[in-house]
Scaffold this motif. Structure first.
Motif, short mmCIF file in Angstrom:
data_model
loop_
_atom_site.label_atom_id
_atom_site.label_comp_id
_atom_site.label_asym_id
_atom_site.label_seq_id
_atom_site.Cartn_x
_atom_site.Cartn_y
_atom_site.Cartn_z
N LYS A 222 -8.96 -43.09 13.25
CA LYS A 222 -9.49 -43.97 12.21
C LYS A 222 -10.85 -44.53 12.61
O LYS A 222 -11.77 -44.63 11.79
CB LYS A 222 -8.51 -45.11 11.96
CG LYS A 222 -8.78 -45.89 10.68
CD LYS A 222 -7.61 -46.79 10.33
CE LYS A 222 -7.81 -47.44 8.97
NZ LYS A 222 -6.64 -48.26 8.56
N GLN A 249 -3.30 -35.98 7.95
CA GLN A 249 -4.29 -36.67 7.12
C GLN A 249 -5.69 -36.29 7.59
O GLN A 249 -5.93 -36.21 8.79
CB GLN A 249 -4.13 -38.19 7.21
CG GLN A 249 -2.95 -38.76 6.41
CD GLN A 249 -2.90 -40.28 6.50
OE1 GLN A 249 -2.55 -40.82 7.53
NE2 GLN A 249 -3.24 -40.94 5.42
N LEU A 252 -8.44 -41.17 7.13
CA LEU A 252 -7.56 -42.30 7.41
C LEU A 252 -8.13 -43.63 6.95
O LEU A 252 -7.54 -44.68 7.19
CB LEU A 252 -7.25 -42.39 8.91
CG LEU A 252 -6.13 -41.47 9.44
CD1 LEU A 252 -6.56 -40.01 9.41
CD2 LEU A 252 -5.73 -41.86 10.84
N ASN A 255 -5.64 -45.21 4.48
CA ASN A 255 -4.19 -45.02 4.69
C ASN A 255 -3.49 -46.32 5.06
O ASN A 255 -4.12 -47.27 5.54
CB ASN A 255 -3.95 -43.98 5.80
CG ASN A 255 -4.22 -44.52 7.18
OD1 ASN A 255 -5.20 -45.21 7.40
ND2 ASN A 255 -3.35 -44.21 8.11
N LYS A 256 -2.19 -46.35 4.80
CA LYS A 256 -1.40 -47.49 5.22
C LYS A 256 -1.35 -47.53 6.75
O LYS A 256 -1.54 -46.52 7.41
CB LYS A 256 0.02 -47.38 4.66
CG LYS A 256 0.09 -47.41 3.14
CD LYS A 256 1.53 -47.25 2.67
CE LYS A 256 1.59 -47.22 1.14
NZ LYS A 256 2.98 -47.01 0.67
N GLU A 259 0.41 -44.84 9.14
CA GLU A 259 1.09 -43.87 8.29
C GLU A 259 1.11 -42.48 8.93
O GLU A 259 2.09 -41.74 8.81
CB GLU A 259 0.39 -43.80 6.92
CG GLU A 259 1.06 -42.87 5.92
CD GLU A 259 0.35 -42.87 4.59
OE1 GLU A 259 0.71 -42.03 3.74
OE2 GLU A 259 -0.56 -43.69 4.38
N ALA A 260 0.02 -42.12 9.59
CA ALA A 260 -0.06 -40.80 10.23
C ALA A 260 0.97 -40.68 11.35
O ALA A 260 1.60 -39.63 11.50
CB ALA A 260 -1.47 -40.56 10.78
#
Length: 291
Positions: A222, A249, A252, A255-256, A259-260
């Motif tokens: 991220k 993903q 990122l 993304n939550k 999540e990954a």
């Protein structure tokens, strides 16, 4: 004295590594008998882990999985030794990469990747992905205390051309490389270890239990706008594997949280449930479960 011991051990392992495959796996069968029947290496740990992961299975089913696991573990240990001398051509024959469309797209977009592997099937030959990709492969590892064996392990893992970086230095290394990036990199790390501290606040549902999980791979992805992928490895037959780079993903930013990592654990769990004998049950993955 330590250096002498290492040189003797290395000479022995080198001699074993050049043996023809039939003899090589015959030795693995002998090692299995010693480890499983005589030494009973971590048998209680393996049994306890299997019972935790598969409470619905009978004791006979647990024992059957356990026995198959030890056979596979001994094969994998021997295959690590084979890494000393195995050729690139032989490696590509026995460890094939398939369905690389996702990786090819990331290569074309010059997008760096966090590739999450696991203690499943054969994870040591995963560095051979360097023979398949145009990206610079970086293997992340936890150093071994003995400096001679540490250098030995790094040499084996780098023999396909990968750069080997200690886990504590990967963040700084990745930031430096991404800032001056001329071509994308692929950072391979095993993500299913248990963190050393039981005080880890982030936990993942895994095989029916909440366990602490490393989040560094996703944090790095991220921070540096990397994609996250899963190295899905399947054992085809003795000594042969197929690996696939599965995209989790590629962006990122929205993304939550974690999540990954959650998706990674779900993918791994699916594999384990399908063929549990290929997971590394000797490590205490659930020692901090539900605490």
């Amino acid at each position: 004295m330590e250096l002498l011991k290492f040189k003797i051990m290395y000479a022995l392992l080198w001699c074993i590594s050049i043996l023809p495959w039939p003899i090589f796996y015959a030795i693995s069968d002998v090692v299995f008998f010693i480890i499983y029947r005589i030494v009973k290496y971590r048998k209680r740990v393996v049994t306890a882990n299997l019972k935790l992961a598969f409470p619905e299975k009978t004791i006979d089913e647990i024992k059957e999985i356990r026995k198959k696991f030890y056979k596979h573990m001994c094969d994998m240990f021997m295959e690590m030794i084979k890494s000393i001398t195995i050729s690139h051509k032989e490696t590509q024959k026995r460890y094939k990469f398939k369905n690389l469309d996702a990786l090819r797209k990331l290569e074309a977009n010059n997008k760096s990747v966090i590739l999450l592997a696991a203690h499943y099937a054969n994870y040591e030959w995963g560095n051979s992905i360097q023979l398949t990709t145009t990206q610079d492969v970086v293997g992340v590892f936890k150093p071994i205390k003995n400096p001679h064996f540490n250098d030995f392990a790094k040499k084996i893992r780098a023999r396909f051309g990968a750069t080997i970086i200690p886990s504590k230095k990967v963040m700084r290394y990745a930031i430096q490389q991404e800032r001056k990036k001329t071509r994308a990199a692929l950072y391979g790390l095993v993500g299913d270890q248990s963190p050393s501290s039981s005080n880890n606040d982030f936990k993942i549902p895994f095989m029916g239990h909440d366990v602490p999980a490393f989040i560094g791979g996703e944090v790095l992805a991220k921070k540096l706008d990397m994609a996250v992928c899963y190295l899905k490895v399947e054992k085809v037959k003795r000594g042969y594997y197929e690996a696939e780079v599965v995209l989790i993903q590629d962006d990122l930013s929205e993304n939550k949280e974690y999540e990954a990592i959650r998706t990674y654990y779900k993918m791994l769990e699916e594999q384990i449930k399908k063929q549990p004998e290929y997971y590394l049950w000797t490590h205490k993955r659930w020692k901090h479960a539900n605490k």
